[in-house]
Design an enzyme around this catalytic site. Sequence first.
Site, PDB file in Angstrom:
ATOM      1  N   GLY A 223       0.982  -1.270  -0.152  1.00  0.00           N
ATOM      2  CA  GLY A 223      -0.011   0.046  -0.040  1.00  0.00           C
ATOM      3  C   GLY A 223       0.802   1.277   0.115  1.00  0.00           C
ATOM      4  O   GLY A 223       2.115   1.102  -0.342  1.00  0.00           O
ATOM      5  N   ASN A 224       0.351   2.352   0.264  1.00  0.00           N
ATOM      6  CA  ASN A 224       1.042   3.628   0.091  1.00  0.00           C
ATOM      7  C   ASN A 224       0.331   4.649   1.222  1.00  0.00           C
ATOM      8  O   ASN A 224      -0.737   4.270   1.788  1.00  0.00           O
ATOM      9  CB  ASN A 224       1.128   4.370  -1.202  1.00  0.00           C
ATOM     10  CG  ASN A 224      -0.256   4.428  -1.669  1.00  0.00           C
ATOM     11  OD1 ASN A 224      -0.785   5.631  -1.287  1.00  0.00           O
ATOM     12  ND2 ASN A 224      -0.560   4.087  -2.545  1.00  0.00           N
ATOM     13  N   ARG A 225       1.009   5.821   1.565  1.00  0.00           N
ATOM     14  CA  ARG A 225       0.622   6.765   2.525  1.00  0.00           C
ATOM     15  C   ARG A 225      -0.414   7.832   2.194  1.00  0.00           C
ATOM     16  O   ARG A 225      -0.830   8.666   2.915  1.00  0.00           O
ATOM     17  CB  ARG A 225       1.635   7.287   3.215  1.00  0.00           C
ATOM     18  CG  ARG A 225       2.528   6.276   3.836  1.00  0.00           C
ATOM     19  CD  ARG A 225       3.944   6.881   4.232  1.00  0.00           C
ATOM     20  NE  ARG A 225       4.065   8.065   4.921  1.00  0.00           N
ATOM     21  CZ  ARG A 225       4.968   9.171   4.721  1.00  0.00           C
ATOM     22  NH1 ARG A 225       5.924   8.706   4.034  1.00  0.00           N
ATOM     23  NH2 ARG A 225       4.685  10.053   5.480  1.00  0.00           N
ATOM     24  N   ALA A 290      -3.478   7.561  -5.414  1.00  0.00           N
ATOM     25  CA  ALA A 290      -2.115   7.072  -5.173  1.00  0.00           C
ATOM     26  C   ALA A 290      -2.411   5.519  -5.831  1.00  0.00           C
ATOM     27  O   ALA A 290      -2.349   4.693  -4.959  1.00  0.00           O
ATOM     28  CB  ALA A 290      -1.468   7.284  -3.987  1.00  0.00           C
TER      29      ALA A 290
END
Length: 423
Positions: A223-225, A290
């Site tokens: 995943g990402n932030r 994102a």
Amino acid sequence: MSFESLMRPQKVLLGVGGGIAAYKSAELVRRLQDRGCSVRCALSRSASAFIPPLTLEVLTGKPVVQQEYLTATGSGEELHITAAQWADVLCFAPATAHLLARLALGLADDFLTTTALAFPGPVLVAPAMHEEMWAKEAVQNNVARLADRGVIFIGPEVGPLASGEIGVGRMSHPLTIVEAVASQAPGLSPSPEASTKTDLAGRTVLISAGPTREPLDPVRYLGNRSSGKMGFSLAAAAARRGARVVLVAGPVALETPPGVERHDVTTALEMESVLARWAGEADLIVMTAAVADFRPKRVAAQKIKKGQGVPVLELVPNPDLLSGMATTAPRALRVGFAAETENVEENAQAKLERKGAHMIVANDVGRSDIGFRSDENEVTVYRSRGPSVFLARRSKNEIADHLMDLFSEELHHRDHRPADTAD
Ligand code: CTP
């Protein structure tokens, strides 16, 4: 509603229940006052453990009624009757499971519930509790009973709960509660955030927001932030200006802005297929998500165990959703976001071309004061037509409004350009 009542401030009696969301009642008081309401507060027995009565007393400039009202007032006045006669609207926020049960039964065991029985006007309730409690049949029966009697429910919303879990049970945002009060008490001053612009009326705006999660096994993911805040602010801004807004969101802990149609997804492929449903209808597409560029080639059916050795991840590329829109939504104005940590302008210009977009909104995510997770942003918009536009650091909501100005101008330009210049 008489002309006279439109001229005088609306009087809101705010009943605060004993739950952690009680701390938000101070902001709710302020927001109601911003709209010209006169507010008085009363606390349930346990509410003062969560919000000091003095805070509400100073904000409202009026004594806060607590349980001890049952002791002599000195004036012989029946406080619950005078309060019920004074108020135009009675609003319980937060309403705990216990408070809902007492209201549903018609108990009169404290000031709040006694006043509710004596009050003839509109009653609004903003519940807040853990998801399991909210789902309980006992609570739902009380909710149904109260709703049958005309009590208006606001929320609860999906979001992070006091337990740290994400679920339904979070008290609605104070601004959402103020809007509900406004619907019962016409004559409130317009919201300071209300846009007078209706330049997107009749347009369909499709927005992607948040991260995607690409599963490795049943418990892990890549995943990402991304927090999703920028996309949600844009969705709110477009809805305020009259657009039909479809928001496709990855896993985020944000409330749905009023008037926005939201679809939650997890992976990039799910996001692609949900976006495809609306792409053809969209006038404006804004891709703030994102999206993970890669996903694991194989998703393990069972949890990967340590004993099996260090796993080697084989990744495969995800489709580029923004690039794909050039084919699925050729007539729409297509906008991408570029999160960069270096060579911002060069990379953004390259993305504009590579992704067939009309605008790329670029920000420097290497900075900790703006971008991911922050409430503020600073962006430069690179355009296929016209010079770039720099928007200096400000709140994401303000950035969203300025961006909508740019998008709206471009839509207007496209409506009036000669047909042979269309791309
Ligand atoms: N984007 C997309 N699908 C992807 C990757 C990105 O639609 N698989 C969109 C994003 O929503 C954003 C824009 O493309 O609007 C730019 O995203 P960014 O991550 O900055 O670009 P990448 O193509 O991933 O380029 P790089 O990782 O090389 O910077």
